[in-house]
Design a protein around this motif. Structure first.
Motif, short mmCIF file in Angstrom:
data_model
loop_
_atom_site.label_atom_id
_atom_site.label_comp_id
_atom_site.label_asym_id
_atom_site.label_seq_id
_atom_site.Cartn_x
_atom_site.Cartn_y
_atom_site.Cartn_z
N THR A 132 0.83 -1.21 0.00
CA THR A 132 0.00 0.00 0.00
C THR A 132 0.86 1.26 0.00
OG1 THR A 132 -1.77 -1.14 1.19
CG2 THR A 132 -1.78 1.26 1.26
N LEU A 133 1.91 1.25 0.81
CA LEU A 133 2.78 2.41 0.91
C LEU A 133 3.51 2.67 -0.40
CD1 LEU A 133 3.85 4.60 2.78
CD2 LEU A 133 5.59 2.99 3.59
N ALA A 134 3.99 1.60 -1.05
CA ALA A 134 4.69 1.76 -2.33
C ALA A 134 3.78 2.36 -3.39
CB ALA A 134 5.24 0.41 -2.80
N LEU A 135 2.52 1.95 -3.37
CA LEU A 135 1.57 2.49 -4.33
C LEU A 135 1.35 3.98 -4.10
CD1 LEU A 135 -0.33 1.68 -6.66
CD2 LEU A 135 -2.08 1.20 -4.95
N LEU A 136 1.21 4.38 -2.84
CA LEU A 136 1.05 5.81 -2.52
C LEU A 136 2.29 6.60 -2.92
CD1 LEU A 136 -0.57 5.58 1.04
CD2 LEU A 136 -1.68 6.34 -1.06
N LEU A 137 3.47 6.03 -2.63
CA LEU A 137 4.71 6.73 -2.95
C LEU A 137 4.89 6.91 -4.45
CD1 LEU A 137 7.14 5.08 -0.36
CD2 LEU A 137 6.07 7.34 -0.24
N LEU A 180 9.26 0.11 9.67
CA LEU A 180 10.63 -0.03 9.20
C LEU A 180 10.77 -1.22 8.25
CD1 LEU A 180 13.43 1.23 9.44
CD2 LEU A 180 13.92 -0.36 11.29
N ASN A 181 10.15 -2.33 8.59
CA ASN A 181 10.24 -3.50 7.71
C ASN A 181 9.55 -3.24 6.37
OD1 ASN A 181 11.69 -4.98 9.56
ND2 ASN A 181 9.91 -6.01 10.41
N SER A 182 8.48 -2.45 6.38
CA SER A 182 7.83 -2.13 5.11
C SER A 182 8.76 -1.28 4.23
CB SER A 182 6.51 -1.39 5.34
OG SER A 182 6.71 -0.06 5.79
N LEU A 183 9.54 -0.39 4.86
CA LEU A 183 10.52 0.38 4.09
C LEU A 183 11.59 -0.53 3.51
CD1 LEU A 183 11.04 3.61 6.24
CD2 LEU A 183 9.44 3.20 4.36
N HIS A 184 12.00 -1.54 4.28
CA HIS A 184 12.98 -2.50 3.79
C HIS A 184 12.46 -3.22 2.54
CE1 HIS A 184 14.99 -2.86 8.02
NE2 HIS A 184 15.24 -1.72 7.42
N TRP A 185 11.18 -3.57 2.56
CA TRP A 185 10.58 -4.23 1.40
C TRP A 185 10.62 -3.32 0.18
CZ3 TRP A 185 9.57 -9.14 0.51
CH2 TRP A 185 9.33 -10.01 1.59
N ILE A 186 10.40 -2.04 0.40
CA ILE A 186 10.30 -1.09 -0.71
C ILE A 186 11.66 -0.75 -1.29
CG2 ILE A 186 9.62 1.26 -1.34
CD1 ILE A 186 7.41 1.01 0.81
N ILE A 187 12.67 -0.49 -0.44
CA ILE A 187 13.96 0.00 -0.93
C ILE A 187 14.93 -1.14 -1.10
CG2 ILE A 187 13.70 2.36 -0.08
CD1 ILE A 187 15.48 1.57 2.30
#
Length: 282
Positions: free
Chosen positions: A120-125, A203-210
């Motif tokens: 969800t966060l990646a889609l928003l970004l 933090l783990n969601s950011l790890h998935w994204i970057i």
């Protein structure tokens, strides 16, 4: 680099600041509870999905437990078959259930994790045209807080887990994949030990994204060695319960990471994050 970090080649001073980029004002505004426009009532499928989540919680169902068969759920909720199946798809996308195929299959309770937040966060970004550097900047501010909390709540078990990660990297200095795995584990251990689940999930969601590796980022042996040294300093501060030193050691670690990317992978920092990029790490 799911959660991976790397240092500047020439270490900056103890309180080095990361390079600032000109900021631009975007026309896009987020929707908040106070500025949202009047909306239509939620779709019936959404309401059913929410009630199913409530049922899972109230009935104390766990991952692997089956939900009632479709004909029973149709009796429980006054909706048609298509609406119920749409609710199932909503829950499946959110990681709440999985659908087992074949005879004896059907919806089974699952356990949502940081991957679903990351999606969800990646889609928003992506729609906000957010660059890679924004996520690194966010980590630079969050990770020192996490390290500080871990030092305040340090236990011998946490210290041993962190040291085991450092030793694993030291024992195999030529294994870059092991380095990436242990580097991620180190930061995940800290997030989990902070005592605040939101830090861990975010933090783990950011790890998935970057995933820097997917963007062509590599970590030569010299870079890996400096990261190990940074992890050692963080471990030492946490083990002795020195919150201020732990936060400062992590702040320096994150600053070194940012400077390293600025010098070696400047173009990567300005790459816009995309939903597809998140999916490449799955």
């Amino acid at each position: 680099m799911t959660g991976s970090t790397a240092p500047a080649e020439d270490r900056p001073g103890p309180r080095a600041s990361f390079p600032q980029r000109p900021r631009t004002v975007t026309e896009r505004k987020d929707v908040t509870p106070r500025n949202r426009q009047p909306a239509m009532p939620p779709k019936r499928a959404t309401v059913v999905a929410q009630r199913l989540v409530k049922m899972i919680r109230e009935d104390k169902l766990h991952a692997g437990d089956p939900l009632p068969p479709e004909h029973e759920m149709l009796d429980m909720f006054p909706v048609g078959r298509n609406t119920l199946r749409e609710a199932m798809r909503v829950l499946e996308l959110q990681g709440v259930i999985t659908i087992r195929a074949g005879r004896g299959g059907g919806p089974v309770v699952a356990s949502p994790d940081s991957r679903h937040l990351a999606s969800t966060l990646a889609l928003l970004l992506q729609f906000a045209e957010t660059p890679f550097r924004a996520v690194l900047e966010t980590r630079m501010h969050i990770e020192p807080i996490i390290a500080e909390l871990c030092a305040d709540r340090s236990t011998p078990e946490l210290a041993e887990q962190l040291w085991s990660s450092v030793r694993a990297m030291e024992d195999e200095p030529d294994d870059e994949q092991l380095f990436l795995d242990e580097n991620q584990r180190f930061h995940e251990l800290l997030a989990a030990a902070s005592g605040n689940p939101l830090f861990g999930y975010f933090l783990n969601s950011l790890h998935w994204i970057i995933d820097g590796v997917a963007l062509g980022v590599s970590y030569p042996k010299r870079a890996r060695k400096i990261v190990i040294e940074a992890h050692r300093r963080i471990c030492e501060a946490i083990a002795r319960g020195d919150a201020e030193a732990a936060a400062e050691a992590m702040r320096q670690h994150m600053t070194d990471t940012f400077v390293y990317f600025e010098r070696k992978y400047h173009a990567v920092l300005d790459e816009p994050l995309t939903w597809e990029m998140y999916g490449s790490g799955m």
